[in-house]
Write an enzyme that holds these catalytic residues in place. Sequence first.
Site, PDB file in Angstrom:
ATOM      1  N   GLY A 157       4.234  70.747  13.426  1.00 22.90           N
ATOM      2  CA  GLY A 157       3.408  71.827  14.008  1.00 22.90           C
ATOM      3  C   GLY A 157       4.383  73.188  14.057  1.00 22.90           C
ATOM      4  O   GLY A 157       4.572  73.760  13.211  1.00 22.90           O
ATOM      5  N   TYR A 158       4.537  73.600  15.348  1.00 23.84           N
ATOM      6  CA  TYR A 158       5.096  75.359  15.263  1.00 23.84           C
ATOM      7  C   TYR A 158       6.588  75.124  15.218  1.00 23.84           C
ATOM      8  O   TYR A 158       6.996  76.134  15.751  1.00 23.84           O
ATOM      9  CB  TYR A 158       4.686  75.875  16.687  1.00 23.84           C
ATOM     10  CG  TYR A 158       3.105  75.698  16.897  1.00 23.84           C
ATOM     11  CD1 TYR A 158       2.546  76.863  16.386  1.00 23.84           C
ATOM     12  CD2 TYR A 158       2.157  74.765  17.559  1.00 23.84           C
ATOM     13  CE1 TYR A 158       1.210  77.032  16.516  1.00 23.84           C
ATOM     14  CE2 TYR A 158       1.085  74.830  17.510  1.00 23.84           C
ATOM     15  CZ  TYR A 158       0.408  75.984  16.889  1.00 23.84           C
ATOM     16  OH  TYR A 158      -1.034  76.050  17.199  1.00 23.84           O
TER      17      TYR A 158
ATOM     18  N   LYS B 182       4.364  62.391  16.278  1.00 19.41           N
ATOM     19  CA  LYS B 182       4.771  61.957  17.874  1.00 19.41           C
ATOM     20  C   LYS B 182       5.352  60.583  17.679  1.00 19.41           C
ATOM     21  O   LYS B 182       6.325  60.588  18.620  1.00 19.41           O
ATOM     22  CB  LYS B 182       3.520  62.216  18.401  1.00 19.41           C
ATOM     23  CG  LYS B 182       2.989  63.563  19.052  1.00 19.41           C
ATOM     24  CD  LYS B 182       1.764  63.603  19.712  1.00 19.41           C
ATOM     25  CE  LYS B 182       1.487  64.930  20.171  1.00 19.41           C
ATOM     26  NZ  LYS B 182      -0.053  64.699  21.046  1.00 19.41           N
TER      27      LYS B 182
ATOM     28  N   ASN C 225      -1.324  61.258  15.589  1.00 18.93           N
ATOM     29  CA  ASN C 225      -0.041  62.138  15.049  1.00 18.93           C
ATOM     30  C   ASN C 225       1.201  61.413  14.796  1.00 18.93           C
ATOM     31  O   ASN C 225       1.578  61.127  15.912  1.00 18.93           O
ATOM     32  CB  ASN C 225      -0.126  63.285  15.939  1.00 18.93           C
ATOM     33  CG  ASN C 225       1.051  64.411  15.687  1.00 18.93           C
ATOM     34  OD1 ASN C 225       1.907  63.974  14.662  1.00 18.93           O
ATOM     35  ND2 ASN C 225       0.983  65.581  16.207  1.00 18.93           N
TER      36      ASN C 225
ATOM     37  N   ASP D 161       0.168  64.705  25.375  1.00 17.85           N
ATOM     38  CA  ASP D 161      -0.682  65.838  25.216  1.00 17.85           C
ATOM     39  C   ASP D 161       0.305  67.256  25.037  1.00 17.85           C
ATOM     40  O   ASP D 161       0.863  67.214  26.290  1.00 17.85           O
ATOM     41  CB  ASP D 161      -1.897  66.158  26.168  1.00 17.85           C
ATOM     42  CG  ASP D 161      -2.977  67.048  25.568  1.00 17.85           C
ATOM     43  OD1 ASP D 161      -3.380  66.750  24.329  1.00 17.85           O
ATOM     44  OD2 ASP D 161      -3.133  68.321  25.875  1.00 17.85           O
ATOM     45  N   SER D 162       0.585  67.627  24.469  1.00 21.87           N
ATOM     46  CA  SER D 162       1.583  68.916  24.272  1.00 21.87           C
ATOM     47  C   SER D 162       1.037  69.919  23.548  1.00 21.87           C
ATOM     48  O   SER D 162       0.177  70.068  22.929  1.00 21.87           O
ATOM     49  CB  SER D 162       2.579  68.430  23.601  1.00 21.87           C
ATOM     50  OG  SER D 162       2.213  67.430  22.316  1.00 21.87           O
TER      51      SER D 162
HETATM   52  P1  IMP Z   1      -2.347  67.135  20.913  1.00 24.02           P
HETATM   53  O1  IMP Z   1      -2.138  66.421  19.877  1.00 24.02           O
HETATM   54  O2  IMP Z   1      -3.430  67.879  21.344  1.00 24.02           O
HETATM   55  O3  IMP Z   1      -1.335  66.983  21.871  1.00 24.02           O
HETATM   56  O4  IMP Z   1      -1.636  68.581  19.968  1.00 24.02           O
HETATM   57  C1  IMP Z   1      -0.164  68.710  20.227  1.00 24.02           C
HETATM   58  C2  IMP Z   1      -0.238  70.041  19.028  1.00 24.02           C
HETATM   59  O5  IMP Z   1       0.801  70.841  19.751  1.00 24.02           O
HETATM   60  C3  IMP Z   1       0.265  69.497  17.715  1.00 24.02           C
HETATM   61  O6  IMP Z   1      -0.551  69.565  16.886  1.00 24.02           O
HETATM   62  C4  IMP Z   1       1.221  70.875  17.514  1.00 24.02           C
HETATM   63  O7  IMP Z   1       0.631  71.771  16.823  1.00 24.02           O
HETATM   64  C5  IMP Z   1       1.809  71.270  18.932  1.00 24.02           C
HETATM   65  N1  IMP Z   1       3.158  70.526  19.306  1.00 24.02           N
HETATM   66  C6  IMP Z   1       3.077  69.601  20.068  1.00 24.02           C
HETATM   67  N2  IMP Z   1       4.308  69.234  20.461  1.00 24.02           N
HETATM   68  C7  IMP Z   1       5.037  70.026  19.270  1.00 24.02           C
HETATM   69  C8  IMP Z   1       6.399  69.841  18.875  1.00 24.02           C
HETATM   70  O8  IMP Z   1       7.308  69.215  19.289  1.00 24.02           O
HETATM   71  N3  IMP Z   1       6.660  70.734  17.764  1.00 24.02           N
HETATM   72  C9  IMP Z   1       5.771  71.740  17.361  1.00 24.02           C
HETATM   73  N4  IMP Z   1       4.710  71.514  17.574  1.00 24.02           N
HETATM   74  C10 IMP Z   1       4.215  70.623  18.674  1.00 24.02           C
END
Ligand code: IMP
Length: 206
Positions: free
Chosen positions: A160-161, A20, A17, A76-77
């Site tokens: 994302g959101y 990030k 991503n 992870d977020s």
């Molecule tokens: P991960 O890659 O499994 O950690 O998924 C993270 C998902 O959480 C992202 O694809 C977004 O949908 C959401 N997310 C995490 N951080 C953010 C942010 O800073 N802004 C908006 N959405 C976020």
Amino acid sequence: MTQSSIKPIALLLATRNQHKTYEIQKMLGEMAHVTDVTTFPVLPEIEETGLTFEANAILKAEGISLHVPGWVIADDSGLEVDALGGEPGIYSARYAGPGRSDLENTLLVLKKMDGIPKVQRRARFRCALALAREGKTVALFDGTVEGSLIAELEGERGFGYDPIFIPQGYSETFGQLSEEIKNRISHRACALEQFKEWWKEQENNK
Ligand code: IMP
């Protein structure tokens, strides 16, 4: 020694991503040189089978650091919405199903929140960071930003959101607020502040 004469930490981010990667590089500035696994196309895909952000960050950081030398950091977020019992949570990236876009995931949250009054639209972003080397986690950091969800998309910034999330104390979404503000107050910024402090402490103890 001046800040710019200090050698930057080489950090490999266990993500594809690039939003990030961009944010983390911006937040760490000259302190680190951040790359991500898009520059290593042959690395394995790490399945996020953990039940918490922390567990998934550890899986990704350890899984990737088994295959590359040096420091690996995993983020992870996700978004937790009170009215949805904490969803989408660890499923934030695939809430509308595997391979669905950020927009589809966001529209699903909006649909589920349809008709829910303003006072019940509390939500937060959470971020867990795991720092690993040679397959072992060395340190963990986390961050949260509280806020609320609006009923439609506002703003084009971030990812994302971001277009539906208004952080507490502000009147615009992360999609509308400047990059500078998001990178100062976000869940990721809070977790990275802990990382910076930890790193400084390690350096001072050398
Ligand atoms: P991960 O890659 O499994 O950690 O998924 C993270 C998902 O959480 C992202 O694809 C977004 O949908 C959401 N997310 C995490 N951080 C953010 C942010 O800073 N802004 C908006 N959405 C976020």
